[in-house]
Design a protein around this motif. Structure first.
Motif, PDB file in Angstrom:
ATOM      1  N   LEU A  76       0.848  -1.184   0.000  1.00 60.63           N
ATOM      2  CA  LEU A  76       0.000   0.000   0.000  1.00 60.63           C
ATOM      3  C   LEU A  76       0.887   1.239   0.000  1.00 60.63           C
ATOM      4  O   LEU A  76       1.781   1.364   0.828  1.00 60.63           O
ATOM      5  N   VAL A  77       0.646   2.127  -0.955  1.00 58.07           N
ATOM      6  CA  VAL A  77       1.435   3.352  -1.076  1.00 58.07           C
ATOM      7  C   VAL A  77       0.510   4.534  -0.848  1.00 58.07           C
ATOM      8  O   VAL A  77      -0.478   4.717  -1.572  1.00 58.07           O
ATOM      9  N   LYS A  78       0.815   5.306   0.159  1.00 59.26           N
ATOM     10  CA  LYS A  78       0.035   6.516   0.474  1.00 59.26           C
ATOM     11  C   LYS A  78       0.381   7.605  -0.530  1.00 59.26           C
ATOM     12  O   LYS A  78       1.543   7.816  -0.859  1.00 59.26           O
ATOM     13  N   LEU A  79      -0.633   8.283  -1.017  1.00 57.43           N
ATOM     14  CA  LEU A  79      -0.427   9.410  -1.922  1.00 57.43           C
ATOM     15  C   LEU A  79      -0.457  10.699  -1.118  1.00 57.43           C
ATOM     16  O   LEU A  79      -1.332  10.887  -0.273  1.00 57.43           O
ATOM     17  N   PRO A  80       0.474  11.615  -1.373  1.00 55.70           N
ATOM     18  CA  PRO A  80       0.466  12.879  -0.643  1.00 55.70           C
ATOM     19  C   PRO A  80      -0.761  13.734  -0.955  1.00 55.70           C
ATOM     20  O   PRO A  80      -1.177  14.544  -0.138  1.00 55.70           O
ATOM     21  N   GLU A  81      -1.311  13.545  -2.139  1.00 56.67           N
ATOM     22  CA  GLU A  81      -2.523  14.260  -2.568  1.00 56.67           C
ATOM     23  C   GLU A  81      -3.402  13.288  -3.337  1.00 56.67           C
ATOM     24  O   GLU A  81      -2.900  12.349  -3.947  1.00 56.67           O
ATOM     25  N   PRO A  82      -4.700  13.517  -3.373  1.00 54.69           N
ATOM     26  CA  PRO A  82      -5.569  12.640  -4.175  1.00 54.69           C
ATOM     27  C   PRO A  82      -5.175  12.672  -5.649  1.00 54.69           C
ATOM     28  O   PRO A  82      -4.722  13.691  -6.169  1.00 54.69           O
ATOM     29  N   MET A  83      -5.351  11.541  -6.294  1.00 52.80           N
ATOM     30  CA  MET A  83      -5.050  11.391  -7.717  1.00 52.80           C
ATOM     31  C   MET A  83      -6.330  11.666  -8.493  1.00 52.80           C
ATOM     32  O   MET A  83      -7.235  10.843  -8.525  1.00 52.80           O
ATOM     33  N   ASP A  84      -6.418  12.843  -9.106  1.00 54.02           N
ATOM     34  CA  ASP A  84      -7.627  13.275  -9.828  1.00 54.02           C
ATOM     35  C   ASP A  84      -7.605  12.748 -11.257  1.00 54.02           C
ATOM     36  O   ASP A  84      -7.129  13.389 -12.159  1.00 54.02           O
ATOM     37  N   LEU A  85      -8.163  11.567 -11.449  1.00 54.51           N
ATOM     38  CA  LEU A  85      -8.086  10.882 -12.742  1.00 54.51           C
ATOM     39  C   LEU A  85      -9.121  11.336 -13.760  1.00 54.51           C
ATOM     40  O   LEU A  85      -9.071  10.904 -14.903  1.00 54.51           O
ATOM     41  N   GLY A  86     -10.044  12.171 -13.379  1.00 56.97           N
ATOM     42  CA  GLY A  86     -11.077  12.588 -14.325  1.00 56.97           C
ATOM     43  C   GLY A  86     -12.018  11.440 -14.639  1.00 56.97           C
ATOM     44  O   GLY A  86     -12.252  10.566 -13.811  1.00 56.97           O
ATOM     45  N   THR A  87     -12.534  11.413 -15.869  1.00 57.67           N
ATOM     46  CA  THR A  87     -13.493  10.363 -16.250  1.00 57.67           C
ATOM     47  C   THR A  87     -12.918   9.361 -17.246  1.00 57.67           C
ATOM     48  O   THR A  87     -13.618   8.449 -17.672  1.00 57.67           O
ATOM     49  N   THR A  88     -11.655   9.510 -17.633  1.00 57.07           N
ATOM     50  CA  THR A  88     -11.083   8.620 -18.651  1.00 57.07           C
ATOM     51  C   THR A  88     -10.781   7.214 -18.116  1.00 57.07           C
ATOM     52  O   THR A  88     -10.815   6.253 -18.872  1.00 57.07           O
ATOM     53  N   GLY A  89     -10.447   7.117 -16.830  1.00 58.45           N
ATOM     54  CA  GLY A  89     -10.092   5.820 -16.271  1.00 58.45           C
ATOM     55  C   GLY A  89      -8.788   5.263 -16.835  1.00 58.45           C
ATOM     56  O   GLY A  89      -8.600   4.053 -16.878  1.00 58.45           O
ATOM     57  N   LYS A  90      -7.869   6.141 -17.253  1.00 58.94           N
ATOM     58  CA  LYS A  90      -6.598   5.695 -17.852  1.00 58.94           C
ATOM     59  C   LYS A  90      -5.428   6.266 -17.057  1.00 58.94           C
ATOM     60  O   LYS A  90      -5.418   7.429 -16.666  1.00 58.94           O
ATOM     61  N   LEU A  91      -4.446   5.411 -16.864  1.00 55.15           N
ATOM     62  CA  LEU A  91      -3.218   5.768 -16.163  1.00 55.15           C
ATOM     63  C   LEU A  91      -2.079   5.108 -16.927  1.00 55.15           C
ATOM     64  O   LEU A  91      -2.177   3.949 -17.339  1.00 55.15           O
ATOM     65  N   ASP A  92      -0.997   5.845 -17.140  1.00 55.80           N
ATOM     66  CA  ASP A  92       0.176   5.313 -17.824  1.00 55.80           C
ATOM     67  C   ASP A  92       1.322   5.188 -16.826  1.00 55.80           C
ATOM     68  O   ASP A  92       1.439   5.987 -15.907  1.00 55.80           O
ATOM     69  N   THR A  93       2.177   4.185 -17.051  1.00 54.24           N
ATOM     70  CA  THR A  93       3.358   4.030 -16.204  1.00 54.24           C
ATOM     71  C   THR A  93       4.585   3.765 -17.049  1.00 54.24           C
ATOM     72  O   THR A  93       4.529   3.066 -18.071  1.00 54.24           O
TER      73      THR A  93
END
Length: 171
Positions: free
Chosen positions: A150-167
């Motif tokens: 589990l990795v805590k995020l310093p701020e919320p990750m505002d992903l919008g409505t796309t539902g896509k994340l790249d790494t």
């Protein structure tokens, strides 16, 4: 240079006996004098953290930092496996793909104890129609099949409505 006088040890004890200083606590005979409490090192011997990130004109990035906190070398090749969690630690429906901004293919690396590496997560905060998704935490495995943490995020990750994340791959 100032001339500083040190109070003899007997005077310190005499002052403490008079009640002006708190008593010196007795040492714990069961404690090891060299024992140091180290931060937890989760299996498989690496710790993953996230930074605050950067945002501009709808484009967002955060970096994941992996540190070998174990006592042996850690071999790594690939991309982090990511699950985005909401504020109730429930998985969000997010598609994780290869980064187009950091296109380097995964390379084999061996991290000695104390060494680290990073990977970059990126997304576009686009809101069209549907439900806006906001990640509160991440479950991250260093590579596919490795234990996730589990990795805590310093701020919320505002992903919008796309539902896509790249790494990216581990850099």
């Amino acid at each position: 240079m100032r001339n500083i006088r040190l109070l003899p040890l007997a005077a310190v004890f005499a002052t403490a006996a008079c009640g002006s200083l708190p008593p010196v606590p007795e040492p714990d005979p069961t404690a090891s004098p060299s024992a140091v409490v180290a931060p937890e090192c989760p299996p498989p011997g690496v710790r993953i953290t996230a930074d605050r990130g950067d945002a501009a004109a709808g484009y967002r990035e955060i970096s994941l930092h992996l540190t070998n906190c174990g006592s042996t070398e850690y071999a790594l090749r690939g991309r982090p496996e990511i699950t985005v969690l909401d504020d109730k630690q429930q998985p969000l429906k997010v598609t994780v793909g290869k980064s187009i901004h950091y296109p380097a293919e995964p390379r084999r690396m061996t991290l000695k104890p104390g060494q680290g590496t990073s990977a970059v997560l990126s997304w576009h905060h686009i809101v069209t129609s549907g439900t806006v998704q906001t990640g509160a935490e991440l479950e991250v495995a260093p590579v596919k099949g490795a234990p996730a943490q589990l990795v805590k995020l310093p701020e919320p990750m505002d992903l919008g409505t796309t539902g896509k994340l790249d790494t990216s791959a581990w850099l």
